[in-house]
Design an enzyme around this catalytic site. Structure first.
Site, PDB file in Angstrom:
ATOM      1  N   CYS A  87      41.240  27.317  36.141  1.00 36.04           N
ATOM      2  CA  CYS A  87      39.989  27.378  35.369  1.00 36.04           C
ATOM      3  C   CYS A  87      39.848  26.137  34.478  1.00 36.04           C
ATOM      4  O   CYS A  87      39.628  25.050  34.993  1.00 36.04           O
ATOM      5  CB  CYS A  87      39.925  28.690  34.585  1.00 36.04           C
ATOM      6  SG  CYS A  87      38.282  29.022  33.950  1.00 36.04           S
ATOM      7  N   HIS A 173      40.870  32.725  38.832  1.00 35.29           N
ATOM      8  CA  HIS A 173      42.089  33.147  38.123  1.00 35.29           C
ATOM      9  C   HIS A 173      43.038  33.899  39.069  1.00 35.29           C
ATOM     10  O   HIS A 173      42.869  35.110  39.272  1.00 35.29           O
ATOM     11  CB  HIS A 173      41.722  34.054  36.950  1.00 35.29           C
ATOM     12  CG  HIS A 173      41.097  33.320  35.809  1.00 35.29           C
ATOM     13  ND1 HIS A 173      41.822  32.777  34.772  1.00 35.29           N
ATOM     14  CD2 HIS A 173      39.813  33.005  35.565  1.00 35.29           C
ATOM     15  CE1 HIS A 173      41.015  32.172  33.932  1.00 35.29           C
ATOM     16  NE2 HIS A 173      39.774  32.286  34.382  1.00 35.29           N
ATOM     17  N   GLU A 175      45.940  34.873  38.450  1.00 30.94           N
ATOM     18  CA  GLU A 175      46.798  35.792  37.689  1.00 30.94           C
ATOM     19  C   GLU A 175      46.135  37.148  37.464  1.00 30.94           C
ATOM     20  O   GLU A 175      46.794  38.109  37.064  1.00 30.94           O
ATOM     21  CB  GLU A 175      47.191  35.159  36.344  1.00 30.94           C
ATOM     22  CG  GLU A 175      46.094  35.068  35.279  1.00 30.94           C
ATOM     23  CD  GLU A 175      45.130  33.899  35.483  1.00 30.94           C
ATOM     24  OE1 GLU A 175      45.099  33.343  36.590  1.00 30.94           O
ATOM     25  OE2 GLU A 175      44.406  33.558  34.533  1.00 30.94           O
TER      26      GLU A 175
END
Ligand code: XMP
Length: 515
Positions: A87, A173, A175
Protein backbone atom coordinates in the site's frame (compact mmCIF):
# COMPACT_ATOMS: atom_id res chain seq x y z
CA UNK A 1 15.46 -13.71 21.77
CA UNK A 2 15.98 -12.72 18.16
CA UNK A 3 19.61 -13.81 18.14
CA UNK A 4 19.35 -17.02 16.21
CA UNK A 5 16.51 -16.28 13.79
CA UNK A 6 16.47 -14.91 10.29
CA UNK A 7 14.62 -11.64 10.68
CA UNK A 8 12.17 -9.64 8.58
CA UNK A 9 12.16 -5.93 9.34
CA UNK A 10 8.72 -4.40 9.00
CA UNK A 11 9.04 -0.65 8.57
CA UNK A 12 6.05 0.86 10.33
CA UNK A 13 4.72 3.91 8.52
CA UNK A 14 1.98 4.27 11.09
CA UNK A 15 -0.61 2.17 9.30
CA UNK A 16 -2.99 0.13 11.40
CA UNK A 17 -1.73 -2.98 9.63
CA UNK A 18 1.97 -2.99 10.53
CA UNK A 19 1.37 -5.30 13.50
CA UNK A 20 -0.82 -7.51 11.42
CA UNK A 21 1.96 -7.88 8.85
CA UNK A 22 4.42 -8.88 11.58
CA UNK A 23 1.95 -11.34 13.08
CA UNK A 24 1.20 -12.95 9.75
CA UNK A 25 4.91 -13.38 9.05
CA UNK A 26 5.41 -14.92 12.47
CA UNK A 27 2.50 -17.27 11.88
CA UNK A 28 4.40 -18.42 8.80
CA UNK A 29 7.45 -19.04 10.98
CA UNK A 30 9.47 -15.91 10.15
CA UNK A 31 10.71 -13.73 13.00
CA UNK A 32 9.36 -10.26 12.17
CA UNK A 33 9.98 -7.08 14.14
CA UNK A 34 8.75 -3.54 13.65
CA UNK A 35 10.95 -0.54 13.23
CA UNK A 36 10.18 3.10 12.57
CA UNK A 37 11.47 4.58 9.29
CA UNK A 38 13.92 6.82 11.14
CA UNK A 39 15.56 3.89 12.92
CA UNK A 40 15.76 1.58 9.92
CA UNK A 41 19.50 2.03 9.30
CA UNK A 42 20.40 1.68 12.96
CA UNK A 43 18.27 -1.45 13.48
CA UNK A 44 19.64 -3.02 10.33
CA UNK A 45 23.20 -2.35 11.39
CA UNK A 46 22.59 -3.63 14.92
CA UNK A 47 21.11 -6.89 13.75
CA UNK A 48 24.27 -8.24 12.17
CA UNK A 49 23.32 -10.19 9.09
CA UNK A 50 20.13 -11.63 10.57
CA UNK A 51 17.84 -9.33 8.58
CA UNK A 52 16.95 -11.18 5.40
CA UNK A 53 14.06 -9.12 4.08
CA UNK A 54 12.20 -5.85 4.51
CA UNK A 55 8.49 -5.11 4.38
CA UNK A 56 7.28 -1.53 4.07
CA UNK A 57 3.86 -1.14 5.71
CA UNK A 58 0.86 0.93 4.79
CA UNK A 59 0.40 4.31 6.41
CA UNK A 60 -1.99 7.24 6.68
CA UNK A 61 0.23 9.79 4.94
CA UNK A 62 0.51 10.64 1.29
CA UNK A 63 3.72 9.62 -0.41
CA UNK A 64 3.55 12.97 -2.19
CA UNK A 65 4.02 14.82 1.13
CA UNK A 66 7.21 12.89 1.71
CA UNK A 67 8.93 13.96 -1.49
CA UNK A 68 12.64 14.10 -0.90
CA UNK A 69 12.27 13.78 2.86
CA UNK A 70 12.36 10.08 3.28
CA UNK A 71 15.91 8.93 3.76
CA UNK A 72 14.51 5.46 4.13
CA UNK A 73 14.31 5.22 0.30
CA UNK A 74 18.05 5.17 -0.12
CA UNK A 75 18.58 3.00 2.94
CA UNK A 76 16.05 0.37 1.93
CA UNK A 77 16.99 0.13 -1.71
CA UNK A 78 20.68 0.53 -0.88
CA UNK A 79 20.55 -2.42 1.52
CA UNK A 80 20.25 -4.83 -1.40
CA UNK A 81 17.71 -6.84 0.62
CA UNK A 82 14.50 -8.28 -0.80
CA UNK A 83 11.71 -5.75 -0.22
CA UNK A 84 7.94 -6.00 -0.25
CA UNK A 85 6.16 -2.64 -0.20
CA UNK A 86 2.50 -2.78 0.81
CA UNK A 87 0.00 0.00 0.00
CA UNK A 88 1.86 3.14 1.15
CA UNK A 89 5.04 1.04 0.95
CA UNK A 90 4.24 0.11 -2.66
CA UNK A 91 3.79 3.77 -3.57
CA UNK A 92 6.94 4.75 -1.69
CA UNK A 93 8.99 2.20 -3.62
CA UNK A 94 7.63 3.58 -6.88
CA UNK A 95 8.56 7.14 -5.90
CA UNK A 96 11.97 6.03 -4.60
CA UNK A 97 12.72 4.56 -8.01
CA UNK A 98 11.67 7.72 -9.86
CA UNK A 99 8.04 6.79 -10.59
CA UNK A 100 4.98 8.95 -9.97
CA UNK A 101 2.10 8.62 -7.52
CA UNK A 102 -1.07 10.63 -8.09
CA UNK A 103 -4.66 10.84 -7.03
CA UNK A 104 -7.00 8.25 -8.48
CA UNK A 105 -10.48 6.93 -7.92
CA UNK A 106 -10.20 5.28 -4.51
CA UNK A 107 -10.48 1.52 -4.08
CA UNK A 108 -11.74 0.54 -0.65
CA UNK A 109 -12.52 -2.92 0.68
CA UNK A 110 -13.02 -5.97 -1.50
CA UNK A 111 -11.57 -5.74 -5.01
CA UNK A 112 -10.24 -7.99 -7.73
CA UNK A 113 -6.81 -7.99 -9.33
CA UNK A 114 -5.71 -9.51 -12.59
CA UNK A 115 -2.24 -10.98 -12.90
CA UNK A 116 -0.66 -9.75 -16.12
CA UNK A 117 2.79 -11.31 -15.85
CA UNK A 118 3.92 -14.63 -14.41
CA UNK A 119 6.05 -14.12 -11.35
CA UNK A 120 7.06 -16.44 -8.49
CA UNK A 121 5.58 -13.92 -6.02
CA UNK A 122 2.15 -14.93 -7.32
CA UNK A 123 2.78 -18.67 -7.45
CA UNK A 124 -0.43 -20.41 -6.42
CA UNK A 125 -2.63 -17.47 -7.49
CA UNK A 126 -5.24 -17.74 -10.23
CA UNK A 127 -5.46 -15.22 -13.07
CA UNK A 128 -7.97 -13.12 -11.14
CA UNK A 129 -8.05 -13.03 -7.33
CA UNK A 130 -9.94 -11.28 -4.58
CA UNK A 131 -7.95 -8.79 -2.50
CA UNK A 132 -8.53 -6.09 0.09
CA UNK A 133 -7.53 -2.51 -0.73
CA UNK A 134 -7.74 0.86 0.92
CA UNK A 135 -6.21 3.73 -1.04
CA UNK A 136 -7.05 6.90 -2.87
CA UNK A 137 -3.67 7.43 -4.53
CA UNK A 138 -2.10 5.21 -7.17
CA UNK A 139 1.17 4.56 -8.91
CA UNK A 140 0.44 6.45 -12.14
CA UNK A 141 3.85 6.02 -13.71
CA UNK A 142 6.27 3.22 -12.95
CA UNK A 143 9.96 3.79 -12.34
CA UNK A 144 12.34 2.89 -15.11
CA UNK A 145 13.31 -0.74 -14.87
CA UNK A 146 10.07 -1.78 -13.18
CA UNK A 147 7.48 -4.07 -14.69
CA UNK A 148 3.77 -4.39 -13.97
CA UNK A 149 2.72 -7.73 -12.48
CA UNK A 150 -0.94 -7.10 -11.72
CA UNK A 151 -3.65 -4.51 -12.32
CA UNK A 152 -6.90 -3.73 -10.54
CA UNK A 153 -10.41 -3.78 -12.00
CA UNK A 154 -9.99 -0.07 -12.69
CA UNK A 155 -6.76 -0.73 -14.54
CA UNK A 156 -4.39 0.73 -11.91
CA UNK A 157 -0.97 -0.80 -11.23
CA UNK A 158 -1.60 -3.14 -8.34
CA UNK A 159 1.72 -4.98 -8.25
CA UNK A 160 5.12 -4.30 -9.76
CA UNK A 161 8.66 -5.50 -9.51
CA UNK A 162 12.03 -3.91 -10.21
CA UNK A 163 13.32 -6.21 -12.95
CA UNK A 164 16.07 -8.59 -11.95
CA UNK A 165 15.68 -7.87 -8.22
CA UNK A 166 13.48 -9.02 -5.36
CA UNK A 167 11.97 -5.59 -4.80
CA UNK A 168 8.18 -5.74 -5.10
CA UNK A 169 5.28 -3.41 -4.50
CA UNK A 170 1.67 -4.46 -3.99
CA UNK A 171 -1.14 -1.94 -3.62
CA UNK A 172 -3.44 -4.39 -1.81
CA UNK A 173 -3.04 -5.75 1.71
CA UNK A 174 -1.84 -9.39 1.71
CA UNK A 175 -1.86 -9.40 5.55
CA UNK A 176 -5.63 -8.91 5.71
CA UNK A 177 -7.67 -12.10 5.69
CA UNK A 178 -10.04 -10.77 3.01
CA UNK A 179 -7.14 -11.03 0.54
CA UNK A 180 -7.86 -14.66 -0.11
CA UNK A 181 -4.37 -15.69 -1.17
CA UNK A 182 -2.50 -13.11 0.93
CA UNK A 183 -0.86 -15.76 3.04
CA UNK A 184 0.32 -17.59 -0.07
CA UNK A 185 1.89 -14.38 -1.39
CA UNK A 186 3.67 -13.69 1.90
CA UNK A 187 4.98 -17.25 2.00
CA UNK A 188 6.22 -16.88 -1.58
CA UNK A 189 8.02 -13.67 -0.65
CA UNK A 190 9.70 -15.32 2.34
CA UNK A 191 10.77 -18.25 0.16
CA UNK A 192 12.16 -15.95 -2.55
CA UNK A 193 14.02 -13.97 0.10
CA UNK A 194 15.47 -17.19 1.54
CA UNK A 195 14.16 -16.50 5.04
CA UNK A 196 14.54 -19.55 7.25
CA UNK A 197 11.20 -20.25 8.93
CA UNK A 198 12.41 -21.09 12.41
CA UNK A 199 10.03 -19.05 14.58
CA UNK A 200 7.92 -21.56 16.50
CA UNK A 201 6.45 -21.29 20.00
CA UNK A 202 8.39 -24.37 21.16
CA UNK A 203 11.67 -22.75 20.08
CA UNK A 204 10.67 -19.44 21.58
CA UNK A 205 10.05 -21.14 24.91
CA UNK A 206 13.58 -22.48 25.09
CA UNK A 207 15.03 -19.16 23.97
CA UNK A 208 13.09 -17.17 26.54
CA UNK A 209 14.16 -19.58 29.25
CA UNK A 210 17.79 -19.28 28.12
CA UNK A 211 17.49 -15.50 28.16
CA UNK A 212 16.02 -15.61 31.67
CA UNK A 213 18.79 -17.95 32.84
CA UNK A 214 21.34 -15.43 31.60
CA UNK A 215 19.47 -12.53 33.15
CA UNK A 216 18.53 -14.04 36.50
CA UNK A 217 20.67 -17.13 36.86
CA UNK A 218 23.55 -15.36 38.59
CA UNK A 219 21.35 -13.51 41.10
CA UNK A 220 20.60 -14.80 44.58
CA UNK A 221 17.79 -12.50 45.64
CA UNK A 222 14.08 -13.00 45.32
CA UNK A 223 12.03 -12.09 42.30
CA UNK A 224 8.53 -10.72 42.70
CA UNK A 225 5.96 -11.19 39.95
CA UNK A 226 2.97 -8.89 39.71
CA UNK A 227 -0.01 -11.05 38.78
CA UNK A 228 -3.15 -9.46 37.31
CA UNK A 229 -6.24 -11.31 36.14
CA UNK A 230 -4.90 -11.80 32.63
CA UNK A 231 -2.90 -14.40 30.76
CA UNK A 232 0.26 -12.32 30.25
CA UNK A 233 1.30 -11.92 33.84
CA UNK A 234 0.53 -15.57 34.62
CA UNK A 235 2.67 -16.79 31.72
CA UNK A 236 5.47 -14.38 32.62
CA UNK A 237 5.44 -15.63 36.23
CA UNK A 238 5.33 -19.29 35.16
CA UNK A 239 8.34 -18.77 32.88
CA UNK A 240 10.38 -17.06 35.56
CA UNK A 241 9.47 -19.71 38.08
CA UNK A 242 11.01 -22.34 35.83
CA UNK A 243 14.31 -20.50 36.13
CA UNK A 244 14.39 -19.24 39.71
CA UNK A 245 12.12 -21.80 41.43
CA UNK A 246 11.10 -20.81 44.94
CA UNK A 247 12.91 -17.52 44.70
CA UNK A 248 9.84 -16.32 42.78
CA UNK A 249 7.18 -14.65 44.92
CA UNK A 250 3.97 -14.10 42.92
CA UNK A 251 2.02 -11.12 44.22
CA UNK A 252 -1.55 -10.22 43.50
CA UNK A 253 -2.25 -6.63 44.49
CA UNK A 254 -5.97 -6.31 45.01
CA UNK A 255 -6.57 -2.72 43.96
CA UNK A 256 -10.32 -3.10 44.17
CA UNK A 257 -10.56 -2.77 40.39
CA UNK A 258 -10.83 -6.45 39.48
CA UNK A 259 -13.74 -8.16 37.81
CA UNK A 260 -16.29 -9.75 40.12
CA UNK A 261 -14.87 -12.70 42.09
CA UNK A 262 -11.70 -12.47 40.03
CA UNK A 263 -9.26 -12.48 42.91
CA UNK A 264 -10.58 -15.79 44.26
CA UNK A 265 -10.77 -17.37 40.81
CA UNK A 266 -7.25 -16.35 39.82
CA UNK A 267 -5.78 -17.44 43.14
CA UNK A 268 -7.27 -20.90 42.89
CA UNK A 269 -6.16 -21.30 39.27
CA UNK A 270 -2.65 -20.24 40.17
CA UNK A 271 -2.58 -22.53 43.20
CA UNK A 272 -3.34 -25.44 40.92
CA UNK A 273 -0.06 -24.59 39.19
CA UNK A 274 1.87 -24.37 42.41
CA UNK A 275 2.03 -20.59 42.12
CA UNK A 276 0.49 -19.52 45.40
CA UNK A 277 0.29 -15.74 45.21
CA UNK A 278 0.65 -13.39 48.11
CA UNK A 279 -2.59 -11.39 48.00
CA UNK A 280 -2.28 -7.83 49.20
CA UNK A 281 -5.50 -6.09 50.05
CA UNK A 282 -4.81 -2.56 48.87
CA UNK A 283 -8.39 -1.73 47.86
CA UNK A 284 -8.85 1.20 50.16
CA UNK A 285 -5.64 2.98 49.28
CA UNK A 286 -6.24 2.72 45.52
CA UNK A 287 -9.92 3.60 45.57
CA UNK A 288 -9.56 6.55 47.91
CA UNK A 289 -6.90 8.09 45.65
CA UNK A 290 -9.03 7.56 42.56
CA UNK A 291 -12.26 9.00 43.96
CA UNK A 292 -13.35 12.03 41.92
CA UNK A 293 -10.52 11.80 39.36
CA UNK A 294 -11.86 12.47 35.89
CA UNK A 295 -8.90 11.98 33.60
CA UNK A 296 -8.07 8.34 32.83
CA UNK A 297 -4.43 9.10 32.14
CA UNK A 298 -4.24 10.66 35.61
CA UNK A 299 -5.85 7.51 37.03
CA UNK A 300 -3.28 5.38 35.21
CA UNK A 301 -0.54 7.52 36.72
CA UNK A 302 -1.98 7.17 40.23
CA UNK A 303 -2.44 3.43 39.84
CA UNK A 304 1.08 3.00 38.50
CA UNK A 305 2.46 4.98 41.40
CA UNK A 306 0.41 3.12 43.98
CA UNK A 307 1.46 -0.25 42.49
CA UNK A 308 5.08 0.81 42.73
CA UNK A 309 4.60 1.85 46.37
CA UNK A 310 3.02 -1.49 47.22
CA UNK A 311 5.81 -3.38 45.42
CA UNK A 312 8.38 -1.39 47.35
CA UNK A 313 6.71 -2.15 50.65
CA UNK A 314 6.51 -5.85 49.81
CA UNK A 315 10.12 -5.90 48.67
CA UNK A 316 11.20 -4.24 51.91
CA UNK A 317 9.23 -6.65 54.04
CA UNK A 318 10.59 -9.67 52.17
CA UNK A 319 14.08 -8.30 52.48
CA UNK A 320 16.15 -9.56 49.56
CA UNK A 321 14.18 -8.74 46.42
CA UNK A 322 16.13 -7.76 43.29
CA UNK A 323 13.70 -8.14 40.40
CA UNK A 324 10.09 -7.44 39.44
CA UNK A 325 8.48 -9.50 36.66
CA UNK A 326 5.92 -7.86 34.38
CA UNK A 327 3.79 -9.32 31.57
CA UNK A 328 4.40 -6.52 29.05
CA UNK A 329 3.81 -7.68 25.45
CA UNK A 330 4.89 -6.32 22.07
CA UNK A 331 1.77 -4.25 21.28
CA UNK A 332 1.94 -2.66 24.77
CA UNK A 333 5.43 -1.50 23.95
CA UNK A 334 4.44 -0.08 20.58
CA UNK A 335 1.17 1.52 21.72
CA UNK A 336 2.79 3.27 24.64
CA UNK A 337 4.72 5.33 22.16
CA UNK A 338 8.05 3.63 22.85
CA UNK A 339 8.56 3.42 19.11
CA UNK A 340 9.33 6.66 17.34
CA UNK A 341 6.59 6.53 14.71
CA UNK A 342 3.83 5.56 17.11
CA UNK A 343 1.77 8.21 18.80
CA UNK A 344 1.18 7.76 22.52
CA UNK A 345 -2.45 6.69 22.53
CA UNK A 346 -2.65 5.51 26.13
CA UNK A 347 0.10 5.14 28.67
CA UNK A 348 -0.36 1.49 29.53
CA UNK A 349 1.12 1.64 32.98
CA UNK A 350 3.21 -1.48 32.78
CA UNK A 351 5.37 0.12 30.12
CA UNK A 352 5.04 3.72 31.24
CA UNK A 353 8.20 3.07 33.24
CA UNK A 354 8.55 2.29 36.90
CA UNK A 355 10.01 4.96 39.15
CA UNK A 356 13.69 4.73 39.90
CA UNK A 357 13.04 4.88 43.64
CA UNK A 358 11.51 1.43 43.38
CA UNK A 359 15.06 0.16 43.18
CA UNK A 360 14.05 -3.08 41.43
CA UNK A 361 15.21 -4.35 38.08
CA UNK A 362 12.33 -5.15 35.73
CA UNK A 363 12.11 -8.47 33.88
CA UNK A 364 9.74 -8.58 30.91
CA UNK A 365 10.03 -12.01 29.26
CA UNK A 366 7.09 -11.42 26.87
CA UNK A 367 8.16 -8.00 25.61
CA UNK A 368 8.69 -9.26 22.07
CA UNK A 369 5.56 -11.43 21.79
CA UNK A 370 2.02 -11.10 20.54
CA UNK A 371 -0.90 -12.30 22.64
CA UNK A 372 -1.52 -15.45 20.61
CA UNK A 373 2.14 -16.39 21.03
CA UNK A 374 1.81 -15.80 24.79
CA UNK A 375 -1.22 -18.11 24.83
CA UNK A 376 0.74 -20.78 22.94
CA UNK A 377 3.53 -20.51 25.47
CA UNK A 378 0.99 -20.80 28.27
CA UNK A 379 -0.28 -24.04 26.74
CA UNK A 380 3.25 -25.38 26.40
CA UNK A 381 3.80 -24.54 30.07
CA UNK A 382 0.63 -26.43 31.01
CA UNK A 383 -1.37 -23.44 32.26
CA UNK A 384 -5.08 -24.19 32.68
CA UNK A 385 -7.56 -22.97 30.03
CA UNK A 386 -9.17 -20.88 32.78
CA UNK A 387 -6.12 -18.63 32.62
CA UNK A 388 -5.16 -18.97 28.96
CA UNK A 389 -8.69 -18.30 27.72
CA UNK A 390 -9.39 -15.35 30.05
CA UNK A 391 -10.14 -12.17 28.24
CA UNK A 392 -7.26 -9.71 28.39
CA UNK A 393 -7.66 -7.35 31.31
CA UNK A 394 -5.93 -3.98 31.56
CA UNK A 395 -3.48 -3.38 34.41
CA UNK A 396 -5.56 -0.45 35.76
CA UNK A 397 -8.55 -2.79 35.72
CA UNK A 398 -12.06 -1.44 35.80
CA UNK A 399 -10.73 2.08 36.44
CA UNK A 400 -10.48 2.60 32.66
CA UNK A 401 -14.10 1.57 32.20
CA UNK A 402 -15.56 4.32 34.36
CA UNK A 403 -15.92 7.47 32.28
CA UNK A 404 -16.13 10.93 33.84
CA UNK A 405 -15.58 11.41 37.57
CA UNK A 406 -14.48 8.19 39.20
CA UNK A 407 -16.79 6.95 41.93
CA UNK A 408 -17.23 3.70 43.77
CA UNK A 409 -20.90 3.65 42.79
CA UNK A 410 -20.02 3.73 39.09
CA UNK A 411 -17.30 1.14 39.65
CA UNK A 412 -19.83 -1.26 41.16
CA UNK A 413 -22.21 -0.73 38.24
CA UNK A 414 -19.42 -1.62 35.80
CA UNK A 415 -18.42 -4.66 37.84
CA UNK A 416 -21.94 -6.07 38.15
CA UNK A 417 -22.95 -5.33 34.58
CA UNK A 418 -19.74 -6.83 33.20
CA UNK A 419 -20.33 -9.99 35.18
CA UNK A 420 -23.81 -10.35 33.75
CA UNK A 421 -22.48 -9.83 30.23
CA UNK A 422 -19.78 -12.47 30.77
CA UNK A 423 -22.27 -14.94 32.23
CA UNK A 424 -24.62 -14.58 29.30
CA UNK A 425 -21.80 -14.90 26.78
CA UNK A 426 -20.66 -18.11 28.46
CA UNK A 427 -24.22 -19.38 28.51
CA UNK A 428 -24.50 -18.72 24.77
CA UNK A 429 -21.13 -20.40 24.17
CA UNK A 430 -19.67 -17.14 22.86
CA UNK A 431 -17.21 -16.13 25.58
CA UNK A 432 -14.25 -17.83 23.94
CA UNK A 433 -15.04 -16.34 20.53
CA UNK A 434 -14.60 -12.73 21.54
CA UNK A 435 -11.49 -10.78 22.49
CA UNK A 436 -13.00 -8.68 25.27
CA UNK A 437 -16.48 -8.05 26.59
CA UNK A 438 -17.27 -5.51 29.27
CA UNK A 439 -19.58 -2.78 30.45
CA UNK A 440 -18.77 0.92 30.66
CA UNK A 441 -20.51 3.64 32.60
CA UNK A 442 -20.26 7.41 32.33
CA UNK A 443 -22.25 10.39 33.53
CA UNK A 444 -25.06 10.22 30.98
CA UNK A 445 -28.46 9.65 32.54
CA UNK A 446 -31.71 8.21 31.24
CA UNK A 447 -35.14 8.55 32.72
CA UNK A 448 -36.60 5.18 33.54
CA UNK A 449 -39.81 3.77 34.96
CA UNK A 450 -39.36 1.12 37.54
CA UNK A 451 -42.55 -0.15 39.06
CA UNK A 452 -44.70 2.89 38.55
CA UNK A 453 -42.17 5.45 39.57
CA UNK A 454 -39.72 7.61 37.73
CA UNK A 455 -36.04 6.81 38.19
CA UNK A 456 -33.14 8.72 36.67
CA UNK A 457 -30.45 6.13 36.18
CA UNK A 458 -27.11 5.35 34.58
CA UNK A 459 -26.59 4.47 30.95
CA UNK A 460 -24.46 1.32 30.67
CA UNK A 461 -22.65 0.76 27.38
CA UNK A 462 -21.66 -2.76 26.41
CA UNK A 463 -18.44 -3.21 24.46
CA UNK A 464 -17.82 -6.62 22.90
CA UNK A 465 -14.99 -6.81 20.38
CA UNK A 466 -13.17 -9.32 18.26
CA UNK A 467 -9.50 -8.73 17.66
CA UNK A 468 -6.28 -10.53 16.87
CA UNK A 469 -3.86 -8.38 18.81
CA UNK A 470 -5.78 -5.37 20.18
CA UNK A 471 -4.18 -3.09 17.60
CA UNK A 472 -7.35 -3.23 15.53
CA UNK A 473 -10.72 -4.54 16.63
CA UNK A 474 -14.25 -4.90 15.41
CA UNK A 475 -17.50 -4.89 17.37
CA UNK A 476 -19.10 -8.31 17.59
CA UNK A 477 -22.46 -8.84 15.92
CA UNK A 478 -24.03 -10.53 18.96
CA UNK A 479 -27.35 -12.26 18.41
CA UNK A 480 -30.25 -9.99 19.39
CA UNK A 481 -31.61 -12.48 21.89
CA UNK A 482 -28.29 -12.52 23.76
CA UNK A 483 -28.19 -8.71 23.80
CA UNK A 484 -31.77 -8.67 24.95
CA UNK A 485 -31.10 -11.03 27.87
CA UNK A 486 -28.02 -9.09 28.94
CA UNK A 487 -29.83 -5.75 28.78
CA UNK A 488 -32.86 -6.88 30.70
CA UNK A 489 -30.78 -8.59 33.38
CA UNK A 490 -28.66 -5.47 33.80
CA UNK A 491 -31.61 -3.12 34.19
CA UNK A 492 -33.32 -5.43 36.64
CA UNK A 493 -30.29 -6.68 38.63
CA UNK A 494 -27.95 -3.67 38.73
CA UNK A 495 -29.23 -0.91 40.88
CA UNK A 496 -29.40 2.54 39.33
CA UNK A 497 -29.26 1.48 35.66
CA UNK A 498 -32.11 2.51 33.36
CA UNK A 499 -30.60 2.10 29.90
CA UNK A 500 -28.22 -0.29 28.16
CA UNK A 501 -26.57 0.58 24.84
CA UNK A 502 -24.21 -1.34 22.56
CA UNK A 503 -20.98 0.15 21.16
CA UNK A 504 -20.77 -0.39 17.40
CA UNK A 505 -17.59 1.39 16.37
CA UNK A 506 -14.46 -0.57 15.44
CA UNK A 507 -10.87 0.28 16.37
CA UNK A 508 -9.85 2.51 14.71
CA UNK A 509 -11.35 5.06 14.96
CA UNK A 510 -12.33 4.17 18.57
CA UNK A 511 -10.01 2.43 20.97
CA UNK A 512 -11.24 -0.69 22.76
CA UNK A 513 -11.44 0.75 26.27
CA UNK A 514 -13.39 3.98 26.59
CA UNK A 515 -10.54 6.00 28.07
P1 XMP B 1 -7.19 0.26 23.71
O1 XMP B 1 -8.25 0.76 24.63
O2 XMP B 1 -5.95 1.11 23.71
O3 XMP B 1 -6.74 -1.13 24.30
O4 XMP B 1 -7.69 -0.01 22.33
C1 XMP B 1 -5.92 -2.06 23.67
C2 XMP B 1 -5.72 -3.22 24.62
O5 XMP B 1 -4.95 -2.78 25.73
C3 XMP B 1 -5.67 -2.91 26.93
N1 XMP B 1 -5.41 -1.71 27.72
C4 XMP B 1 -4.52 -1.67 28.73
N2 XMP B 1 -3.71 -2.62 29.24
N3 XMP B 1 -2.91 -1.06 30.84
C5 XMP B 1 -2.91 -2.31 30.31
O6 XMP B 1 -2.17 -3.16 30.82
C6 XMP B 1 -3.70 -0.05 30.37
O7 XMP B 1 -3.68 1.07 30.86
C7 XMP B 1 -4.54 -0.38 29.26
N4 XMP B 1 -5.44 0.35 28.53
C8 XMP B 1 -5.95 -0.50 27.59
C9 XMP B 1 -7.12 -3.05 26.53
O8 XMP B 1 -7.87 -3.77 27.49
C10 XMP B 1 -7.03 -3.74 25.20
O9 XMP B 1 -6.94 -5.14 25.30
Amino acid sequence: MSGSHDTVLVVNFGGQYAHLIARRLRELGAYAILTSPGRFGEVLEGSGDRVKAVVLSGGPMSVRDLAGRSGVCGEVLGSGLPVLGICFGHQLLAVCGGGVVGECEGEFGRAFVRIVRDDPLFEGWGGVEEVWMSHRECVTSLPEGAEVLAVSGRGYVTAFRFKGSLVYGVQFHPEVKHTRKGRVLLRNFLRLAGVELSWRPANILEEILDGLRRELGGSKGRVIAAISGGVDSAVAAALVRKVVGDRLVPILVDHGLFREDEVGEVVSLLKSLGLDPLVIDARERFLSRLEGIEDCEERRRIIGEEFATVFKEVAESLGDVEYLVQGTTYPDVIESGCVESADRIKSHHNVAGLPEWLGLKVVEPLRGLYKDEVRELGRLLGLPEGIIGRHPFPGPGLAVRVVGRFSRAKLEVVRRASRILEEELRRAGLYGDVWQAFAVVGDDRWVGVKGDSREVGYVVTLRVVSSEDAMTADWVRLPYDVLDRVASRITSEVEGVTMVTYAVTPKPPSTIEPC
